[in-house]
Design a protein around this motif. Structure first.
Motif, mmCIF file in Angstrom:
data_model
loop_
_atom_site.group_PDB
_atom_site.id
_atom_site.type_symbol
_atom_site.label_atom_id
_atom_site.label_comp_id
_atom_site.label_asym_id
_atom_site.label_seq_id
_atom_site.Cartn_x
_atom_site.Cartn_y
_atom_site.Cartn_z
ATOM 1 N N UNK A 1 29.427 -22.347 3.317
ATOM 2 C CA UNK A 1 28.990 -21.897 1.996
ATOM 3 C C UNK A 1 30.098 -22.126 0.967
ATOM 4 N N UNK A 2 31.315 -21.825 1.371
ATOM 5 C CA UNK A 2 32.469 -22.042 0.489
ATOM 6 C C UNK A 2 32.632 -23.524 0.173
ATOM 7 N N UNK A 3 32.539 -24.379 1.174
ATOM 8 C CA UNK A 3 32.698 -25.825 0.964
ATOM 9 C C UNK A 3 31.570 -26.372 0.105
ATOM 10 N N UNK A 4 30.363 -25.840 0.314
ATOM 11 C CA UNK A 4 29.230 -26.309 -0.473
ATOM 12 C C UNK A 4 29.402 -25.949 -1.941
ATOM 13 N N UNK A 5 29.831 -24.735 -2.224
ATOM 14 C CA UNK A 5 29.995 -24.287 -3.605
ATOM 15 C C UNK A 5 31.124 -25.018 -4.313
ATOM 16 N N UNK A 6 32.081 -25.552 -3.544
ATOM 17 C CA UNK A 6 33.216 -26.264 -4.140
ATOM 18 C C UNK A 6 33.117 -27.765 -3.950
ATOM 19 N N UNK A 7 31.935 -28.252 -3.602
ATOM 20 C CA UNK A 7 31.741 -29.683 -3.367
ATOM 21 C C UNK A 7 31.609 -30.437 -4.688
ATOM 22 N N UNK A 8 32.082 -31.690 -4.689
ATOM 23 C CA UNK A 8 31.965 -32.540 -5.882
ATOM 24 C C UNK A 8 30.567 -33.135 -6.014
ATOM 25 N N UNK A 9 29.780 -33.093 -4.932
ATOM 26 C CA UNK A 9 28.426 -33.637 -4.968
ATOM 27 C C UNK A 9 27.493 -32.675 -5.700
ATOM 28 N N UNK A 10 26.624 -33.228 -6.537
ATOM 29 C CA UNK A 10 25.715 -32.424 -7.339
ATOM 30 C C UNK A 10 24.347 -32.336 -6.662
ATOM 31 N N UNK A 11 23.880 -31.117 -6.467
ATOM 32 C CA UNK A 11 22.575 -30.876 -5.882
ATOM 33 C C UNK A 11 21.752 -30.112 -6.894
ATOM 34 N N UNK A 12 20.458 -30.424 -6.998
ATOM 35 C CA UNK A 12 19.602 -29.767 -7.980
ATOM 36 C C UNK A 12 19.595 -28.252 -7.762
ATOM 37 N N UNK A 13 19.383 -27.510 -8.846
ATOM 38 C CA UNK A 13 19.408 -26.056 -8.781
ATOM 39 C C UNK A 13 18.308 -25.529 -7.854
ATOM 40 N N UNK A 14 17.132 -26.137 -7.940
ATOM 41 C CA UNK A 14 16.021 -25.692 -7.101
ATOM 42 C C UNK A 14 16.338 -25.900 -5.619
ATOM 43 N N UNK A 15 16.922 -27.061 -5.289
ATOM 44 C CA UNK A 15 17.278 -27.353 -3.910
ATOM 45 C C UNK A 15 18.371 -26.410 -3.426
ATOM 46 N N UNK A 16 19.346 -26.126 -4.315
ATOM 47 C CA UNK A 16 20.426 -25.221 -3.948
ATOM 48 C C UNK A 16 19.896 -23.796 -3.712
ATOM 49 N N UNK A 17 18.954 -23.361 -4.577
ATOM 50 C CA UNK A 17 18.373 -22.027 -4.401
ATOM 51 C C UNK A 17 17.620 -21.919 -3.080
ATOM 52 N N UNK A 18 16.896 -22.995 -2.734
ATOM 53 C CA UNK A 18 16.181 -23.004 -1.457
ATOM 54 C C UNK A 18 17.159 -22.928 -0.295
ATOM 55 N N UNK A 19 18.268 -23.659 -0.419
ATOM 56 C CA UNK A 19 19.290 -23.650 0.635
ATOM 57 C C UNK A 19 19.895 -22.258 0.787
#
Length: 256
Positions: A103-121
């Protein structure tokens, strides 16, 4: 990270390791509200956190940061562990620590993921943690899909969208000094020796056609025009276009 002895002011070479019966006793005391037992349990499982963060050693992240995040996962595991089930603490604790670090690595990742996809994750991760806390095991994709009332494919896409990228040069294993990296295990199904040779043979076969035949094939198969459109463009009948096209393809096939 592997050679670093001190993390966040903790000498990892002197970390205490608890036995199974000691861990069990402390967990029961924690459940009864014993804060001293909770502190002792955290200190006695820091080596578990250390072993988990070794998995993320090649990601270029600060070891102290990963250790702190892993400790948060450890504390969550201790506070949510169900002592009524016959499960080893490490079986439950390791996924919790790994999940917190991811979760920490995902939140600090340089890759951009859509807000809807991130909320689902996020919802998937929360459902996963709740399921682990209740059943002391990892849920299946179908179980997560049923819990969240979303399609199984959405669960898969959401989780894949937040997976950290892996370098092609990341070593997989080393044998007798020869290191095998990820790129060595990736197969190119298109640019193979066979397809390369076929491409050369096709190019040579087309070169042996006359100008009109090459022109017709270019209009038909590279520009996607119909035989009627080709006939109007080059000034011959559709029947002639069809005959010339068939003869050209027959000649190419015979040479290949």
């Amino acid at each position: 990270m592997q050679n670093k002895v001190e993390l966040c002011g903790v000498n990892t070479a002197k970390l205490k390791v608890l036995k199974n019966d000691e861990t069990r006793e402390l967990l029961l005391r924690v459940k009864a509200g014993d804060q001293a037992a909770r502190e002792e349990l955290i200190a006695g499982n820091l080596r578990l956190v250390l072993s988990v963060i070794q998995r993320f050693a090649n990601r270029g992240e600060n070891a102290d940061d990963l250790f702190q995040v892993g400790c948060i996962g450890l504390i969550k595991a201790i506070d949510n562990f169900n002592t009524d089930l016959d499960v080893r603490f490490s079986t439950y604790g390791v996924p919790m620590i790994v999940g917190e670090i991811r979760r920490y690595l995902r939140d600090n990742s340089a890759m951009r993921v859509s807000r809807a996809m991130r909320d689902t994750a996020y919802r998937v991760l929360q459902a996963k943690e709740a399921f682990i806390a209740e059943h002391q095991r990892e849920p299946s994709l179908d179980e997560i899909s049923k819990l969240l009332d979303i399609k199984r494919e959405e669960v898969v896409f959401a989780m894949e969208a937040i997976v950290d990228p892996v370098s092609l040069y990341e070593p997989l294993y080393s044998d007798s000094g020869d290191t095998v990296c990820v790129e060595d295990q990736v197969r190119d199904k298109r640019n193979t020796d066979e397809s390369w040779l076929e491409h050369i043979a096709l190019k040579e076969a087309i070169a042996r056609l006359n100008d009109r035949e090459r022109h017709i094939l270019a209009l038909r198969f590279f520009q996607g025009k119909t035989q009627m459109e080709v006939s109007r463009e080059i000034g011959i009948s559709q029947a002639q276009v069809s005959r010339l096209e068939k003869n050209a393809l027959k000649q190419i096939k015979s040479e290949l």
